[in-house]
Structures are given as C-alpha cells and as structure tokens.
Design an enzyme around this catalytic site. Structure first.
Site, PDB file in Angstrom:
ATOM      1  N   ASP A 183       0.850  -1.184   0.000  1.00 51.14           N
ATOM      2  CA  ASP A 183       0.000   0.000   0.000  1.00 51.14           C
ATOM      3  C   ASP A 183       0.892   1.242   0.000  1.00 51.14           C
ATOM      4  OD1 ASP A 183      -2.334   1.559   0.194  1.00 51.14           O
ATOM      5  OD2 ASP A 183      -2.156   1.639   2.362  1.00 51.14           O
ATOM      6  N   GLY A 193      -5.337   3.440  -3.319  1.00 55.83           N
ATOM      7  CA  GLY A 193      -6.610   4.049  -3.689  1.00 55.83           C
ATOM      8  C   GLY A 193      -6.494   5.517  -3.999  1.00 55.83           C
TER       9      GLY A 193
END
Length: 978
Positions: free
Chosen positions: A466, A764
C-alpha cells in the site's frame, strides 16, 4: 521483445475475424513448428510493428463472445487424463462437488434495490441480514471437523493417520501404539489449541463491535440499541468520534452548514477527512421529531462493491407538489467510517453482509507454506518408492503364505522413509523461528501471528504494498514556490511574508483613500492592457490564489456540551490554536497551512463563502459562486469567487502541468521547472486565474445550469461549458509539495529489489500522487521510463493501449483501477504477462476487492509466492489473499496488523524480516527436512538388509521412540519371528 504477445491490430471486421482465427490456430501446437508459451503468431508478429494501429469498433463488436472465450481458452486448455487425475484432479473434482452441494443447500439471496421508509423498518417488504459482524471461520459444530479437514487434506498427514490406525490391527502391529499416536496427537493438539485461541480472539473482537450502543430515534423518543440490533429503516444518531454501524443516508447534522466530516481510513485507507452533505429536505426541518411527521422514503440501488458511487432518490409525498431529491455518494455514510465533526442522524439502508465494508472484505483462508506443499509432493514420491520396495521384498519372499499381510507389514516397516517425526520437528522449528523473530532487537515490536509459514518470508517473488501510511506518512510539507523568474524555497519563505505584508498594507491604504473620496470600486476588465507586474504584486496574487482555490474547511473544536438539545450548535473557540484544516486531499491542507504561515489565513468557510485574514488583521470575504472539483479525467480543480469589497469576479484554477499547460498563456519556463521539481520528488501544481466581467459570468452561469439539467450526456456538456472558461488563463505560480516518506523507505526498497523481488504498489489514491510517490521512494528509479496507461473503457481502447505498452522496454507501468478492470475483462492473460515483465507496477484508484484480485491473479498466472503489506482496514483483503501478509501498525489502526501473519511497527523492518529471518528460516527448514528424510532412508535401508538376511521376514529391526525422533533403541528380535 523477442516474443510477441498477440494483441492484434484490427482494421476492419474481416481483419478482426482473421485475427481471431489466427489466435485459435496459435493456441495449439502445429506440426513441425515451435509454438511459444505465449502463443506467438508467426504471420502477424513479423509485421506487427509495421502495421498502423487503426481500429474499427465494428470489428470488435461483431463477435464479442469469441474475445471473452479467448483468454479462458488459453488457461483452461489442459489435459484431462489419468495423469491430471492423480496429480490433483481428484481434489479439484471433490472441491467442485462440495461447492455444488453448498450452493444448493445455501442459495445466495439475490440483491435488489429497495425502498426504505424513514423510521418504519416494519414497512420493509423483504427481510435483510442482521447488522452483525462475523469474522470467525468456524462455529461450535464445524470447529473440530474443519480443523481436522485442514490437517488431513494433505497426503503427508493422511499417511501418518492411516499408519497409526493400522496399529490397532493385531496382525499388523509392529511397535507400541504411543510411538505412532503420541507425535500425531501432539501435532493435532497444538493445531487445535492454536486454532481455538485464534477463534476465541476473533469472537471477542466481533462481540465487542456488535455490542456497541447507539441512540435510535423513535416516535416516543430516543432508545439505546446494540449495533447488531439495528435494522433497515431505523433512524440512528451517531456522535462525534463514533463508528458508523451500518450504511446510511445522511439526513441531519448539528452543524449549521448542513455538512459534516467523516474519517474513512478503515474503508479506503485514506486518512484525510471526507465532506458529507445532509439531505436538504430533512436538514431544513425545525426539530428531530419532525422526521416522523413527514411521509418520506429513500429509494436505494442494490448493494454493490463500489465504495465511490451511489445512486438513489429521496421522496417526500406529503408536500404539494411531492419533493424529489437526487442522492449521490456525498449523501451517504458507509459503515466502519468514523464521524469526525458534529452529531449526525441517518436512515439505515444496508446492514450486515450487504454493507460496503463487508462486501469488500474477503473470508480468511488457511495459509500453507510452499515448503509444506513441496514436502507433500515429495512424500507422494517416497510413498511410491516405499510401495515398490515392499513389492520387491514380497516378490523375493515368493508370495508364500498370506503375502498381502506381509506386504502391508513391509509398508509399515519401511515407513521410516516418511518419518512421522518430520511434522513434529518442523512444527517445533517453526515455533523457534517465530520466537527468534520476536526477540530480534533490530526489529522491535514485531509480532508473529502464525507459526506455519515463517519460511515463506524467504521465498517471495512479488511484494505488493500500500502507499498511504505504508510507504508514506501522509504528511505534506510545502517546499517550493516558483513564479517564473524567481523561486522561493523553505529558507526564503520570510521574504514572501515580508512582501505579502507590504502589499496588503499598500492595498489597505489605497482602499481607505478610495473610501474617503467615495470612489466606487473598479470592476475587473478582462480586456485590460497587460502591464509588467512587480515581484511583490506577483507574490501577492500567487498567495491569494493558493489561499482561495481549494476545498479546505477550517474546523474549530467545541468548548462544551450543547445543552439539552443535542443538535444545537455548540460554543466554539475561533482562535488560531484551536483551528485545524480538513480536506479530502492532504496537498490542499499543506497549501492552506503554508498561506497561514506567510500571513494569509483561512478563518472560515461554508458552502457559499469563505473568509481570509490578512497579515494586518483585516478580514476579506469572498462569495463562492461555483466550484469545480478535481477529477481523474480533468486533473484540475477550479473555483469562481467574488470579492465582496471590490465586486471583482475571478476564476482560479490549479492542476497538473499536463492539464494546465494547454489552458494558460504562452510561457517558456513551466515545462522545465515542472520537470526539475519532479526530479526532486515534489508534487507540483500549476496555479492560474482569469478575471471575469459580470456579463461573462452571467452568460457562463446560464449555459452551465442548462447543461446540468440535461438528461443525455450531462457530463460531457458540463465539461464543455467549463472548458469555455479555461482559455488564455494567466499563469501565476508553480507550487511544490513533498509527501514525507516513512523512515528508510528508499534503502529498504532498493535492498528488496536487489534481492530479486518485484515490487507493486496498490493504492486508492490519485494517479498523479501515486506516480510521484513511486519516484520519490525510488520504487521507480529516476532514469527509468514510466508508461502511464491511458483511461480505457472499451475492448478497442484496451487493445490499442496494450499494443503501445508492449513496445516499451524496461518501463514501469502506472494504471488506474477502472482501466485495469477493462484489461482484465478482455485481455487478462496478455495483460498479466506484460505487467510481470515490468520492473515495477503502480495501480492507483484500487478498491479493496481489486487489491485482493490482483494478488490472486499473480498467484494464478505466475505460480510465484506473493506478499502483501498494508496498514489499514482496506488492506485486509489483500493481506489475507496473499501467501504471506504483513501488517504495519500506524495511524489507521490495528485492523491490518491483527489480520496479518506478521506485524511490524515500521516499514524499514520488512527488509530484515525478509532477507535475514525469512531466508534463514527457509534454509533451516530445508536442512531439517533433508536430515530427517535421509535418516529415514538410512534406517529403511538397514531394515531391508535385516529382512533380507533373515529370509525376508517382516520383523522390525528397531522399536520404541525412533519414529518420534529419539535415538534408535535396538530390540532383540523374537524367536517366533524366524
């Protein structure tokens, strides 16, 4: 590339059909021709680079089913013979039958759109799932069968079970029962205890979450209900810093502006606050009780995975005419998010399994290390050797007497080839490896949550990480302001502060003189002659543009309770020490904090106005006429404001250099300076403005409102109207912001890359942000090219982009989640094969489900071991899907840390965890396995010689604790055996 992937340039429908026929012919090996593993085309690939990349959509649309079947045909084209059945086909068939039976017994309920009446859950026509969270793998009835199945589904353990059970037959007994059942029982006891403890901990966490109390609004007032008792249609009140229990539509808030902020770090991994707007019809009601006096309902779409979109309507029937209000994502409150400001009330629309957070969470699986799988395969080979040796002994014996009993006894005697002590020794060794990892002083705070896969850390190939909170701290710092002729860094910010103070002092004196002479303010004229501005005035314009062009809201903490009426506005302290800035992007917060540091402070903002305080203490009020939010397509955001003191209307806009270079006036420094800042690892934004007259703005507003009311192609029409303003804008400045990386991220990534790991970043966040962090963290080296995959929406566009990417060599790939979905839909095999050849891959705008899907794709297409690293709730699915999951305890809580196999406190500890402990664990386990098997082969050889000397008698040479792993204990053979 020496090998070409068949992404065929199609120019017509006939060409499309020809390419498809070539694809099917290339799928199978032809006589006398070598076929590449990538199904390379002999005729097409030779001229592929020379053919013009022109495509007809008609050619693709003619036979769409063939293109759907093409990737699957390549993957599923396997042999279906005896070899396939023996090597694992039986397990596939059993699993398919079980899944079929489960689907028949438990048919999934079809998800449908629903009408939810405010405060009346009994009006719901269909039953909805309970609003309870369940992360347990088993229940009371399935725990023991489930754990035993997970153990004995492997041939190694099943073989030990059969051998142990055979000792209950007197004719087959060759030793003491405890020598077989003691080690097997020890392994099973440890496994059952470990699983029981994990299940109990999951049960406690679920019970704690499901037992949280919330205020439910009823006709008679407020009542306290548990989170698990909330139903669709209930009106739930959520206080500040309280978790939202289910998916709701936002009806009312205690904030005067009719909006609130929520934290979504456990949903999408972003630590920034998101602005949510209440339904205007219910927000205007005088009191909470009026929610039951109106006849209203919410129409919501069926539950979906997408956390960034929502379609619904709010209807009030008791008004004349009925009120219809459109609902979008800004009117929703998803479960697992936290209210950051004010007190809110919403109507529940989705509960339990239908919430966005649960639908984006995958079920945990029992992970098995590659070493265990390899030992399981090796056990099968040793078993075949064991059977062959036993048959030879019985054959030499001459098949005399009950030869089948002798054959089975020989199988038991030679079972030392597969010693049962292997499992005991490996499990004890793995426990020791975990203890050594947790006691390592160089990686303090590391927790090993599983004792089954420590050696996996040394066999990883793909590392998926991430971004926010993992590679970066998500803390932005303003570093550079460039005006074209002069650049200001962190050491020269005091010059900007002095120039800004002088500029506003002169402006204030001029305004006082104008007021004394009663001179009306002069309105902006877009056709005014251009005059070379001084550096002071340019600094003044640039700082003011940065302070106005954003979506930041100043937030002040309440000093006390609001009294008996909980929805009354609380007293607030408007001092500078009590103010914090909130926005959906940390870049904007950093810019506004910088303008405050140089003297221009944002003190207040609502949906229609904002106020700035100058260095001299004067309050400037600006009316917000229009706001154009940032989108991935436009790559820019803008705002039109009117200065209340001068009535000037100005259009401010900022965005990426690729989008802004075409809308600003000609200049010769923008591109060069953007490149220089990017090489420094800074995230750049170009700021520009355009002065508008009243007539120009009125004309724009009429066209803009008309475009927003259109039914067909609304998005395109609105974008066209906005683009009419984006012409010949005055370039004001270029800003550079640095995202603070975690400690020692660069050397850690470099070490892992040198160790042979391929690193992918799944985030994201926006594409520009992800690209910048990939370069600044040295995930992508500065000398390496980066291919940004254009947004694609159809098969034809994906075809062209994949062909363009295929021609790049040693190039990092940057792709968005939407484009990734399109590519995987039509060209899954080709895309994964191309992406695996890249030195680094960056996937932005990824949902939690997409992250897990990417992990499974790599496992399916490459067969390599994967590792997922994350720190938030949105990374749990990815961590659970990977062969090895690592969680980092950070700002986003401990959800990822608790769900991971290994937990670390900092990203830099991953290097030592993988390179030192992972490699050592694998080498030790491999050496231990070889030692135990070689010892078993030696003992079996001695047993074979012993039996051969004594006329092939099936009598044991050794008995006792030998199989458990102790020193051999010789026993004098009984005379009855000869």
């Amino acid at each position: 590339m020496a090998e070409q992937i068949p992404l065929y340039p199609v120019r017509s429908a006939a060409a499309a059909a020809s390419c498809k026929r070539a694809a099917y012919s290339a799928a199978g090996p032809g006589p006398g021709a070598e076929r590449s593993s990538r199904y390379q085309l002999e005729d097409e690939s030779a001229h592929l680079d020379e053919m013009p990349l022109m495509m007809s959509e008609e050619g693709f649309e003619n036979d769409e089913s063939d293109y759907h079947k093409l990737p699957r045909a390549r993957i599923l084209r396997r042999k279906r013979g005896l070899e396939w059945f023996v090597c694992g086909g039986w397990k596939f068939l059993c699993t398919s039958c079980c899944d079929w039976l489960i689907n028949i017994c438990q048919r999934k309920k079809e998800l449908k759109a629903r009408t939810v009446w405010l405060g009346y859950p009994e009006k719901c026509e269909e039953k909805h799932p309970r609003n309870s969270i369940k992360n347990q793998k088993y229940n009371v009835f399935t725990f023991i069968p489930g754990v035993l199945y997970e153990q004995f589904k492997f041939f190694l353990n099943l073989y030990f079970l059969v051998v142990s059970c055979s000792q209950f037959v007197p004719a087959l007994k060759i030793g003491y029962l405890y020598t077989y059942w003691a080690p097997l029982g020890f392994v099973l006891a440890v496994t059952i205890m470990r699983e029981a403890i994990d299940e109990f901990r999951r049960f406690q966490r679920d019970k704690e979450v499901n037992s949280q109390l919330y205020s439910k609004l009823t006709v008679r007032g407020k009542v306290q209900v548990k989170s698990s008792d909330i139903q669709v249609g209930d009106l739930i009140i959520v206080e500040k810093n309280q978790r939202i229990p289910s998916d709701m539509v936002f009806l009312r808030t205690s904030e005067k502006a009719g909006s609130c902020f929520i934290r979504t770090d456990q949903l999408d991994g972003e630590t920034d606050w998101k602005l949510k707007v209440a339904v205007s019809c219910t927000q205007r009601l005088p009191a909470l009780g009026d929610l039951f006096s109106i006849n209203a309902y919410v129409y919501a779409q069926k539950p979906q995975l997408d956390i960034h979109s929502f379609e619904g309507t709010f209807t009030r029937e008791d008004s004349d005419p009925p009120i219809h209000e459109s609902l979008s994502i800004e009117n929703t409150l998803w479960a697992s998010t936290v209210v950051a400001s004010g007190t809110i009330i919403g109507v529940v629309i989705y509960t339990g399994k239908e919430t966005r957070s649960v639908m984006n969470t995958s079920n945990p699986k029992s992970k098995v290390g590659l070493l265990d799988l390899e030992l399981n395969q090796l056990t099968k080979a040793l078993f075949l050797a064991l059977v062959a040796l036993s048959v030879v002994m019985v054959t030499l014996q001459g098949f005399s007497g009950p030869w089948y009993r002798s054959l089975f006894r020989f199988l038991l005697l030679f079972s030392y080839i597969i010693p049962i002590s292997l499992r005991v020794n490996l499990d004890m060794g793995k426990a020791a490896y975990g203890w050594m990892i947790m006691k390592d002083e160089n990686i303090p705070g590391t927790v090993v949550r599983t004792s089954t896969i420590p050696e996996e850390l040394g066999r990883l190939v793909y590392l998926l990480t991430d971004k926010t909170g993992t590679l970066t701290r998500n803390e932005m710092v303003f570093k550079r302001l460039h005006l074209g002729t002069v650049s200001y860094g962190t050491d020269t910010m005091d010059e900007i502060q002095n120039q800004l103070m002088n500029s506003y002092s002169q402006t204030q004196s001029q305004t006082s003189g104008n007021n004394a002479s009663s001179t009306p303010p002069r309105k902006a004229q877009s056709s005014a002659p251009k005059v070379r501005k001084s550096v002071s005035s340019r600094v003044h314009e640039a700082v003011k543009a940065v302070a106005l062009c954003h979506n930041v809201t100043p937030v002040y903490e309440a000093r006390g309770a609001a009294g008996e009426t909980e929805f009354a506005e609380a007293d607030q302290d408007f001092s500078d020490d009590n103010r914090t800035y909130q926005a959906s992007s940390p870049d904007e917060v950093a810019l506004v904090q910088w303008t405050e540091s140089v003297g221009l402070t944002l003190v207040n903002r609502d949906l229609t106005s904002m106020q700035l305080r100058t260095p001299s203490g004067q309050i400037l009020t600006y009316c917000i006429l229009q706001t154009f939010p940032f989108t991935s397509e436009s790559k820019r955001m803008g705002v039109i404001v009117r200065d209340e003191s001068t009535a000037e209307i100005t259009f401010y806009m900022k965005g990426a250099d690729v989008a802004m270079s075409a809308v600003v006036q000609y200049n010769d420094w923008l591109g060069e300076e953007c490149g220089n800042m990017a090489r420094e690892g800074l995230r750049t934004l170009v700021v520009a403005k355009r002065a508008l007259t009243d007539e120009q703005y009125q004309d724009f507003e009429n066209r803009y409102n008309q475009a927003k009311l259109s039914i067909h192609d609304r998005t395109l029409k609105v974008a066209a109207v906005v683009e009419s303003l984006e012409r010949e804008m005055e370039l004001l400045c270029l800003t550079g912001v640095e995202d603070q990386l975690q400690t020692d991220v660069r050397p850690t990534l470099e070490m892992l890359r040198n160790a042979g790991l391929k690193i992918w970043m799944l985030t994201g966040d926006k594409l520009e942000t992800a690209t910048c962090i990939a370069k600044s963290s040295h995930l992508v080296s500065r000398t390496q090219d980066t291919h940004v995959f254009r947004p694609v929406t159809s098969r034809g566009e994906a075809h062209l982009e994949l062909n363009a990417f295929r021609r790049k060599h040693d190039c990092a790939l940057v792709i968005s989640g939407d484009s990734l979905e399109v590519c995987l839909k039509y060209y899954e095999h080709e895309f994964v094969e191309l992406a695996c050849q890249c030195p680094a891959v960056v996937c932005c705008r990824c949902t939690p489900t997409q992250k897990a899907h990417i992990v499974r794709l790599l496992q399916q297409h490459t067969g390599r071991r994967t590792c997922a690293i994350g720190d938030g709730g949105n990374d749990v699915s990815m961590i659970q899907a990977a062969d090895c999951g690592i969680g980092i305890e950070g700002k986003e809580g401990r959800q990822a840390s608790l769900a991971a196999d290994f937990s670390v406190s900092q990203f830099k500890h991953i290097g030592r965890l993988l390179v030192v402990h992972g490699r050592s664990s694998y080498k030790r386990s491999a050496a231990l396995s070889q030692f135990v098997m070689h010892r078993g082969l030696i003992i079996s050889t001695m047993q074979a010689v012993f039996s051969s000397v004594f006329y092939f008698a099936s009598v044991p040479l050794y008995q006792g604790f030998l199989m458990v792993g102790e020193d051999p204990y010789p026993v004098r053979p009984s005379s009855s055996g000869f």
